[in-house]
Scaffold this active site. Structure first.
Site, PDB file in Angstrom:
ATOM      1  N   PHE A  20      46.604  48.347  49.892  1.00 51.89           N
ATOM      2  CA  PHE A  20      45.603  48.623  48.720  1.00 51.89           C
ATOM      3  C   PHE A  20      44.436  47.712  48.973  1.00 51.89           C
ATOM      4  CE2 PHE A  20      43.696  47.315  44.680  1.00 51.89           C
ATOM      5  CZ  PHE A  20      43.352  48.510  44.114  1.00 51.89           C
ATOM      6  N   ARG A  42      57.308  41.363  54.214  1.00 50.93           N
ATOM      7  CA  ARG A  42      56.637  40.715  53.141  1.00 50.93           C
ATOM      8  C   ARG A  42      55.426  41.179  52.759  1.00 50.93           C
ATOM      9  NH1 ARG A  42      61.091  38.345  53.181  1.00 50.93           N
ATOM     10  NH2 ARG A  42      61.486  36.318  54.345  1.00 50.93           N
ATOM     11  N   ARG A  69      42.577  39.197  27.895  1.00 50.12           N
ATOM     12  CA  ARG A  69      43.123  39.395  29.362  1.00 50.12           C
ATOM     13  C   ARG A  69      43.644  40.788  29.306  1.00 50.12           C
ATOM     14  NH1 ARG A  69      40.503  36.790  32.958  1.00 50.12           N
ATOM     15  NH2 ARG A  69      40.322  34.587  32.473  1.00 50.12           N
ATOM     16  N   GLU A  97      29.825  28.954  37.387  1.00 53.47           N
ATOM     17  CA  GLU A  97      30.637  29.340  36.208  1.00 53.47           C
ATOM     18  C   GLU A  97      30.807  28.478  34.863  1.00 53.47           C
ATOM     19  OE1 GLU A  97      32.682  32.003  36.094  1.00 53.47           O
ATOM     20  OE2 GLU A  97      32.490  32.705  38.100  1.00 53.47           O
ATOM     21  N   GLU A 101      29.762  30.892  31.749  1.00 49.23           N
ATOM     22  CA  GLU A 101      30.734  30.962  30.679  1.00 49.23           C
ATOM     23  C   GLU A 101      30.515  30.398  29.514  1.00 49.23           C
ATOM     24  OE1 GLU A 101      34.691  30.785  32.324  1.00 49.23           O
ATOM     25  OE2 GLU A 101      34.380  32.518  33.516  1.00 49.23           O
ATOM     26  N   GLY A 120      54.886  32.992  45.823  1.00 50.33           N
ATOM     27  CA  GLY A 120      55.572  34.099  46.337  1.00 50.33           C
ATOM     28  C   GLY A 120      55.116  35.402  46.761  1.00 50.33           C
ATOM     29  N   GLU A 143      27.749  40.468  33.091  1.00 51.14           N
ATOM     30  CA  GLU A 143      27.796  41.631  32.459  1.00 51.14           C
ATOM     31  C   GLU A 143      29.288  42.185  32.350  1.00 51.14           C
ATOM     32  OE1 GLU A 143      26.591  46.385  33.109  1.00 51.14           O
ATOM     33  OE2 GLU A 143      25.325  44.768  33.935  1.00 51.14           O
TER      34      GLU A 143
END
Length: 186
Positions: A20, A42, A69, A97, A101, A120, A143
């Protein structure tokens, strides 16, 4: 009697396949040779890394955010943070940042630590900074970014961790670091 040498636990790449390729995350499925010679799958996610800022006002309060979130479909109380852009150095990212923010800039920056939140299944790293000498310049959100900025004392923030009101791992870790640093223990 001497100690035996430590075991070699290294796993060696045999083959790798990207399964992906997203905007932020990339997922791989590798074949890895284990220390005993067997080959196993893995799967892991690569992430560009991020910074986490512990912004401390002159009055001793912290600057935090409330942000929705999507993966968990709920709002979270968090320390300001953001991903590192390609070619960007972490201190510059932290400065960017914090301003984007929260609207604050900081006179003083202190590197605290680098943590790996998902060992992991991801190579993500979080780089923590303490920001002091804050001055408000005005918000400059990206944005599509929507959040509420507020201040909170460290004891109250730690109580929110204890009660489960703050559950975001990067923020919990940062608040524990802030407690040790501000007490002069670390």
């Amino acid at each position: 009697m001497s100690k035996p040498p430590p075991l070699d636990l290294t796993e060696t790449l045999v083959s790798s396949r990207k399964v992906f390729d997203g905007n932020l995350l990339h997922v791989y499925q590798d074949q890895a040779r284990l220390p005993d010679g067997k080959v196993r799958v893995r799967e892991y996610i690569t992430h560009p890394g991020a910074v986490v800022i512990i912004p401390l006002l002159d009055n001793g309060e912290l600057v935090l955010e409330r942000q929705h979130r999507y993966p968990l479909h709920q709002d979270f109380f968090e320390l300001p943070a953001g991903k590192i852009d390609p070619g960007e150095d972490p201190p510059s990212c932290a400065q960017r940042e914090l301003l984007e923010e929260t609207g604050y800039t900081a006179e003083s920056w202190r590197y605290l630590t680098t943590l790996h939140p998902c060992i992991g299944y991801s190579d993500e790293k979080l780089i923590y900074y303490l920001a002091q000498g804050l001055s408000f310049q005005g918000e400059n959100l990206d944005e599509g970014e929507h959040l509420e900025v507020f201040t909170l004392s460290l004891p109250t923030a730690l109580e929110w961790v204890k009660s489960g009101k703050i559950t975001d791992n990067k923020s919990v870790s940062g608040l524990f670091w802030a407690e040790k640093v501000l007490r002069g223990e670390w």
